[in-house]
Design a protein around this motif. Structure first.
Motif, short mmCIF file in Angstrom:
data_model
loop_
_atom_site.label_atom_id
_atom_site.label_comp_id
_atom_site.label_asym_id
_atom_site.label_seq_id
_atom_site.Cartn_x
_atom_site.Cartn_y
_atom_site.Cartn_z
N ALA A 1 0.83 -1.21 0.00
CA ALA A 1 0.00 0.00 0.00
C ALA A 1 0.86 1.26 0.00
O ALA A 1 0.56 2.23 -0.69
N ALA A 2 1.96 1.23 0.78
CA ALA A 2 2.87 2.38 0.81
C ALA A 2 3.48 2.58 -0.57
O ALA A 2 3.62 3.71 -1.05
N TYR A 3 3.81 1.49 -1.24
CA TYR A 3 4.37 1.59 -2.59
C TYR A 3 3.36 2.24 -3.53
O TYR A 3 3.70 3.16 -4.28
N VAL B 1 8.08 9.26 -5.48
CA VAL B 1 9.49 8.83 -5.42
C VAL B 1 10.07 8.81 -6.83
O VAL B 1 11.16 9.34 -7.08
N HIS B 2 9.34 8.20 -7.77
CA HIS B 2 9.82 8.11 -9.15
C HIS B 2 10.00 9.50 -9.76
O HIS B 2 10.99 9.76 -10.44
N GLU C 1 17.03 4.83 -14.53
CA GLU C 1 17.67 5.07 -13.24
C GLU C 1 16.61 5.42 -12.19
O GLU C 1 16.72 5.00 -11.05
N ALA C 2 15.61 6.19 -12.60
CA ALA C 2 14.54 6.56 -11.67
C ALA C 2 13.78 5.32 -11.20
O ALA C 2 13.42 5.20 -10.03
N GLU C 3 13.55 4.37 -12.11
CA GLU C 3 12.89 3.11 -11.73
C GLU C 3 13.75 2.33 -10.75
O GLU C 3 13.25 1.78 -9.76
N ASP C 4 15.06 2.27 -11.02
CA ASP C 4 15.97 1.58 -10.10
C ASP C 4 15.95 2.23 -8.73
O ASP C 4 15.91 1.53 -7.71
N VAL C 5 16.00 3.55 -8.70
CA VAL C 5 15.98 4.27 -7.42
C VAL C 5 14.68 3.99 -6.69
O VAL C 5 14.67 3.75 -5.48
N THR C 6 13.57 3.99 -7.41
CA THR C 6 12.27 3.73 -6.78
C THR C 6 12.26 2.36 -6.12
O THR C 6 11.82 2.22 -4.97
N GLN C 7 12.78 1.36 -6.81
CA GLN C 7 12.86 0.02 -6.22
C GLN C 7 13.77 0.02 -5.00
O GLN C 7 13.45 -0.59 -3.97
N GLN C 8 14.90 0.70 -5.11
CA GLN C 8 15.83 0.77 -3.98
C GLN C 8 15.21 1.47 -2.77
O GLN C 8 15.45 1.08 -1.63
N GLY D 1 7.50 11.96 4.93
CA GLY D 1 8.79 12.63 5.08
C GLY D 1 9.93 11.63 5.20
O GLY D 1 11.03 11.83 4.66
N TRP D 2 9.67 10.55 5.92
CA TRP D 2 10.67 9.49 6.08
C TRP D 2 10.99 8.85 4.73
O TRP D 2 12.16 8.67 4.38
N ILE D 3 9.95 8.56 3.94
CA ILE D 3 10.16 7.97 2.61
C ILE D 3 10.89 8.96 1.71
O ILE D 3 11.80 8.57 0.96
N THR D 4 10.55 10.23 1.80
CA THR D 4 11.23 11.24 0.99
C THR D 4 12.71 11.33 1.38
O THR D 4 13.57 11.48 0.51
N GLY D 5 13.01 11.21 2.66
CA GLY D 5 14.41 11.21 3.11
C GLY D 5 15.19 10.04 2.53
O GLY D 5 16.33 10.19 2.09
N ILE D 6 14.56 8.86 2.53
CA ILE D 6 15.21 7.68 1.94
C ILE D 6 15.43 7.93 0.44
O ILE D 6 16.48 7.61 -0.11
N THR D 7 14.44 8.54 -0.19
CA THR D 7 14.55 8.84 -1.63
C THR D 7 15.74 9.75 -1.90
O THR D 7 16.53 9.49 -2.82
N ARG D 8 15.90 10.79 -1.11
CA ARG D 8 17.03 11.70 -1.31
C ARG D 8 18.36 10.97 -1.18
O ARG D 8 19.29 11.21 -1.95
N ARG D 9 18.46 10.08 -0.19
CA ARG D 9 19.72 9.33 -0.01
C ARG D 9 19.98 8.40 -1.19
O ARG D 9 21.11 8.28 -1.66
N LYS D 10 18.94 7.75 -1.69
CA LYS D 10 19.11 6.83 -2.83
C LYS D 10 19.45 7.60 -4.11
O LYS D 10 20.23 7.12 -4.93
#
Length: 196
Positions: A36-38, A45-46, A58-65, A86-95
Motif C-alpha cells: 500500500a505504501a508503494y 518517489v519516481h 535510473e529513476a525506476e531503479d531508485v524507486t525500487q531501492q 517525510g521518512w520515505i522522501t528522506g530515503i529517496t534523497r539518499r538513494k
C-alpha cells in the motif's frame, strides 16, 4: 446463526489506512502495508528521482531501492521525528545521492579509459578494474552493435586495437573510429542532467 450475526464488518484494507496506520503495520512486518505504501508513494518517489537523474531507467531503479530501503529499515521509522511521507522522501534523497555518486564513478571509469582504450592495458587487470568493467556493462548494451563489439572486446577480452581488427576483419581505422565514438557515447550517456 442468522446472516446478520455471521456478517462481520470487513477488515480495513491497507489502502484505506492512514499514513500512521501504514507505518505501524509496516514496522510490524505487514507486507500488505508495504504494498500500500508503494502504491501511495511510488509515483512521488519516481518523479523526484527522474527529475534529479534525468533518466527513466535510473529513476525506476531508485524507486525500487527506496522501497527496499523502506522494508529493510522499517524498524528505524520514528513517528515522533516526522511523518511517514517525510521518512520515505528522506530515503529517496539518499538513494538519489547514491545513484549520482555511482554515475560519477562510472564517468571516472570511462574518462580513464580515454580514446585509446586504456582499459585494455595490463594494469587494468587489477581486481578493482574488474569491478569497473562490470559497472560499464549496462551502458555498453545501449551502444550500436559495432561500437559495442569493439568495446566489449577491449573491456572484457583485453584486446588491443590491432587484435580487434584481426578478430573482426575490420580495418584498424574503423576499429579506432568505433572505439572513439563508443567511448564518446558512453561519456554522453553518463553525464549528469545539467538542465535542472
Amino acid at each position: 446463526m442468522s446472516p446478520q450475526e455471521s456478517a462481520v464488518a470487513p477488515a480495513p484494507t491497507a489502502e484505506s489506512r492512514t499514513d500512521e496506520e501504514l507505518a505501524r503495520g509496516l514496522v510490524a512486518g505487514d507486507e500488505d502495508c508495504l504494498a500500500a505504501a508503494y502504491r501511495r508513494w511510488s509515483s512521488l518517489v519516481h518523479t523526484l528521482a527522474w527529475r534529479s537523474l534525468g533518466d527513466a531507467r535510473e529513476a525506476e531503479d531508485v524507486t525500487q531501492q527506496v522501497f527496499l530501503g523502506v522494508w529493510r529499515g522499517r524498524g528505524g521509522f520514528r513517528p515522533e521525528r516526522g511523518s511517514f511521507g517525510g521518512w520515505i522522501t528522506g530515503i529517496t534523497r539518499r538513494k538519489i545521492a547514491d545513484a549520482l555518486t555511482a554515475r560519477t564513478r562510472r564517468l571516472a571509469v570511462i574518462a580513464s579509459a580515454g580514446s585509446s582504450l586504456a582499459l585494455a592495458d595490463p594494469a587494468a587487470r587489477q581486481p578493482e578494474a574488474a569491478l569497473d568493467r562490470v559497472i560499464v556493462l549496462h551502458e555498453l548494451a545501449k551502444l550500436p552493435a559495432a561500437q559495442q563489439r569493439v568495446l566489449r572486446l577491449a573491456f572484457y577480452e583485453d584486446l588491443t586495437h590491432l587484435q580487434i581488427a584481426e578478430r573482426t576483419g575490420w580495418p584498424l581505422g574503423t576499429v579506432k573510429s568505433h572505439a572513439r565514438r563508443g567511448l564518446c557515447r558512453l561519456r554522453g550517456s553518463l553525464q549528469p542532467d545539467m538542465g535542472g
